[in-house]
Design a protein around this motif. Structure first.
Motif, PDB file in Angstrom:
ATOM      1  N   SER A  94       1.035  -1.172  -0.167  1.00 20.86           N
ATOM      2  CA  SER A  94       0.011   0.043  -0.082  1.00 20.86           C
ATOM      3  C   SER A  94       0.913   1.279   0.153  1.00 20.86           C
ATOM      4  O   SER A  94       0.329   2.176  -0.682  1.00 20.86           O
ATOM      5  N   VAL A  95       2.012   1.202   0.732  1.00 19.01           N
ATOM      6  CA  VAL A  95       2.736   2.508   0.762  1.00 19.01           C
ATOM      7  C   VAL A  95       3.572   2.638  -0.728  1.00 19.01           C
ATOM      8  O   VAL A  95       3.489   3.737  -1.004  1.00 19.01           O
ATOM      9  N   HIS A  96       3.894   1.512  -1.363  1.00 23.85           N
ATOM     10  CA  HIS A  96       4.496   1.737  -2.605  1.00 23.85           C
ATOM     11  C   HIS A  96       3.464   2.000  -3.505  1.00 23.85           C
ATOM     12  O   HIS A  96       3.902   3.060  -4.491  1.00 23.85           O
ATOM     13  N   ASN A  97       2.276   1.493  -3.465  1.00 23.28           N
ATOM     14  CA  ASN A  97       1.240   2.001  -4.634  1.00 23.28           C
ATOM     15  C   ASN A  97       0.945   3.724  -4.200  1.00 23.28           C
ATOM     16  O   ASN A  97       0.660   4.384  -5.334  1.00 23.28           O
ATOM     17  N   GLN A  98       0.940   3.955  -3.223  1.00 21.98           N
ATOM     18  CA  GLN A  98       0.369   5.315  -2.899  1.00 21.98           C
ATOM     19  C   GLN A  98       1.568   6.338  -3.309  1.00 21.98           C
ATOM     20  O   GLN A  98       1.384   7.347  -3.789  1.00 21.98           O
ATOM     21  N   PHE A  99       2.814   5.819  -2.999  1.00 22.12           N
ATOM     22  CA  PHE A  99       4.045   6.657  -3.313  1.00 22.12           C
ATOM     23  C   PHE A  99       3.927   6.825  -4.684  1.00 22.12           C
ATOM     24  O   PHE A  99       4.051   8.281  -5.335  1.00 22.12           O
ATOM     25  N   ASN A 100       3.565   5.966  -5.553  1.00 27.82           N
ATOM     26  CA  ASN A 100       3.745   6.161  -7.109  1.00 27.82           C
ATOM     27  C   ASN A 100       2.516   6.900  -7.509  1.00 27.82           C
ATOM     28  O   ASN A 100       2.951   7.549  -8.537  1.00 27.82           O
ATOM     29  N   SER A 101       1.215   6.740  -6.988  1.00 29.62           N
ATOM     30  CA  SER A 101       0.097   7.288  -7.627  1.00 29.62           C
ATOM     31  C   SER A 101      -0.091   8.593  -6.841  1.00 29.62           C
ATOM     32  O   SER A 101      -0.694   9.550  -7.954  1.00 29.62           O
ATOM     33  N   THR A 102       0.441   8.903  -5.916  1.00 27.26           N
ATOM     34  CA  THR A 102      -0.043  10.255  -5.584  1.00 27.26           C
ATOM     35  C   THR A 102       1.217  11.034  -4.759  1.00 27.26           C
ATOM     36  O   THR A 102       1.383  12.342  -5.272  1.00 27.26           O
ATOM     37  N   VAL A 103       1.947  10.394  -3.918  1.00 26.37           N
ATOM     38  CA  VAL A 103       3.010  11.154  -3.185  1.00 26.37           C
ATOM     39  C   VAL A 103       4.083  11.731  -4.135  1.00 26.37           C
ATOM     40  O   VAL A 103       4.362  12.959  -4.254  1.00 26.37           O
ATOM     41  N   SER A 104       4.492  10.944  -5.039  1.00 26.12           N
ATOM     42  CA  SER A 104       5.472  11.481  -6.102  1.00 26.12           C
ATOM     43  C   SER A 104       4.958  12.466  -6.890  1.00 26.12           C
ATOM     44  O   SER A 104       5.522  13.545  -6.888  1.00 26.12           O
ATOM     45  N   PRO A 105       3.862  12.211  -7.675  1.00 27.16           N
ATOM     46  CA  PRO A 105       3.383  13.244  -8.509  1.00 27.16           C
ATOM     47  C   PRO A 105       2.882  14.799  -7.638  1.00 27.16           C
ATOM     48  O   PRO A 105       3.297  15.936  -8.452  1.00 27.16           O
ATOM     49  N   MET A 106       2.420  14.486  -6.667  1.00 26.08           N
ATOM     50  CA  MET A 106       2.018  15.691  -5.861  1.00 26.08           C
ATOM     51  C   MET A 106       3.297  16.515  -5.629  1.00 26.08           C
ATOM     52  O   MET A 106       3.378  17.510  -5.356  1.00 26.08           O
ATOM     53  N   HIS A 107       4.371  15.535  -5.167  1.00 23.14           N
ATOM     54  CA  HIS A 107       5.626  16.332  -4.653  1.00 23.14           C
ATOM     55  C   HIS A 107       5.900  17.155  -5.669  1.00 23.14           C
ATOM     56  O   HIS A 107       6.327  18.267  -5.402  1.00 23.14           O
ATOM     57  N   ASN A 108       6.031  16.779  -6.924  1.00 21.31           N
ATOM     58  CA  ASN A 108       6.377  17.482  -8.217  1.00 21.31           C
ATOM     59  C   ASN A 108       5.683  18.598  -8.268  1.00 21.31           C
ATOM     60  O   ASN A 108       6.308  19.776  -8.678  1.00 21.31           O
ATOM     61  N   ILE A 109       4.401  18.785  -8.056  1.00 18.30           N
ATOM     62  CA  ILE A 109       3.512  19.835  -8.296  1.00 18.30           C
ATOM     63  C   ILE A 109       3.610  20.692  -7.281  1.00 18.30           C
ATOM     64  O   ILE A 109       3.663  22.053  -7.359  1.00 18.30           O
ATOM     65  N   TYR A 110       3.353  20.258  -6.057  1.00 19.81           N
ATOM     66  CA  TYR A 110       3.069  21.133  -5.102  1.00 19.81           C
ATOM     67  C   TYR A 110       4.195  21.298  -3.932  1.00 19.81           C
ATOM     68  O   TYR A 110       4.303  22.454  -3.147  1.00 19.81           O
ATOM     69  N   VAL A 111       5.082  20.569  -3.748  1.00 18.57           N
ATOM     70  CA  VAL A 111       6.097  20.507  -2.469  1.00 18.57           C
ATOM     71  C   VAL A 111       7.521  21.135  -3.122  1.00 18.57           C
ATOM     72  O   VAL A 111       8.173  21.917  -2.869  1.00 18.57           O
ATOM     73  N   GLU A 112       7.999  20.513  -4.346  1.00 20.00           N
ATOM     74  CA  GLU A 112       9.310  20.765  -5.062  1.00 20.00           C
ATOM     75  C   GLU A 112       9.338  22.566  -5.198  1.00 20.00           C
ATOM     76  O   GLU A 112      10.488  22.894  -4.925  1.00 20.00           O
ATOM     77  N   PRO A 113       8.294  22.986  -5.893  1.00 23.87           N
ATOM     78  CA  PRO A 113       8.230  24.479  -5.865  1.00 23.87           C
ATOM     79  C   PRO A 113       8.609  25.379  -4.607  1.00 23.87           C
ATOM     80  O   PRO A 113       9.044  26.415  -4.770  1.00 23.87           O
ATOM     81  N   GLY A 114       8.549  24.674  -3.532  1.00 25.32           N
ATOM     82  CA  GLY A 114       8.584  25.727  -2.481  1.00 25.32           C
ATOM     83  C   GLY A 114      10.197  25.516  -2.108  1.00 25.32           C
ATOM     84  O   GLY A 114      10.367  26.343  -1.328  1.00 25.32           O
TER      85      GLY A 114
END
Length: 236
Positions: free
Chosen positions: A184-204
């Motif tokens: 479940s951790v792996h699936n969540q990381f690939n589906s939401t954590v990583s893409p959301m990081h690129n969109i909302y976190v990394e720009p910070g």
């Protein structure tokens, strides 16, 4: 190790005691807290950094608030529905409540912070009572994505770490502390954590006053930042 820097510690201890004296002096009036925002990807090392900073400055001087406590209450949904929610999007955080608490603290008012149960994806019954302190350390993945929250932060720190390191740390934490399965951790990381990081976190990172490596020791960074913070609250 902290004991290797006795001179700095002695100097900082003096400044802390001086700051406490100023802040507690009724003739000088209430001083608005100095807010440090610590942002970065999930598993970057934010919590470790914040805990070390609190320990270095002294818990009696610091109020540590986590963005994680402000996940919206999803108790009206079934557990299966909760599991499908994107917990890595800014909309899942109740930022207006967080902002209102920061504003109340800035006025010297007590606040009741929410508590969150990650295993159930819902808020817990009860609250955490918090009193104003000279320094507020605000920790969270999405802090810099919310304009109202960001503009209430005096000093912004971004903890930077590679995706590989962040995933490995998150996997260990979520399995050990949050009752998750590795799948479940792996699936969540690939589906939401990583893409959301690129969109909302990394720009910070570009909004930060200071970018810190989450893959190296925080020791010297925390020493230098602590001295800066104490100097700032002495002149506020």
């Amino acid at each position: 190790m902290w004991h290797k820097h006795a001179y700095k510690l002695h100097s900082l201890d003096y400044k802390v005691r001086e700051a406490k004296g100023i802040i507690s002096n009724g003739e000088r009036g209430y001083r608005q807290p100095y807010v440090i925002g610590v942002c970065g990807g999930s598993g970057s090392g934010k919590t470790t950094f914040c805990k070390q900073l609190v320990k270095y400055l002294g818990p009696e001087l610091v109020l540590h608030i986590s963005q994680d406590a402000y996940y919206k209450d999803l108790s009206h949904l079934s557990f299966d529905q909760r599991e499908k929610v994107n917990f890595d999007h800014p909309d899942i955080i109740e930022f207006p409540l967080l902002v209102s608490h920061l504003d109340e603290l800035s006025l010297g008012k007590n606040v009741t912070l929410p508590l969150y149960d990650f295993s159930k994806h819902s808020r817990m019954i009860g609250n955490q009572f918090a009193t104003p302190k000279p320094i507020v350390i605000l920790e969270g993945v999405l802090l810099f994505s919310d304009n109202d929250t960001e503009k209430r932060i005096n000093h912004k720190v971004f903890i930077d770490a590679s995706e590989k390191v962040r995933f490995e740390r998150r996997l260990k934490r979520d399995v050990r502390e949050r009752g998750r399965t590795p799948e479940s951790v792996h699936n969540q990381f690939n589906s939401t954590v990583s893409p959301m990081h690129n969109i909302y976190v990394e720009p910070g990172k570009s909004k930060a006053d200071q970018v810190v490596s989450g893959e190296q020791s925080f020791e010297h960074v925390i020493e230098d930042l602590s001295v800066k913070i104490i100097k700032e609250i002495l002149v506020l």
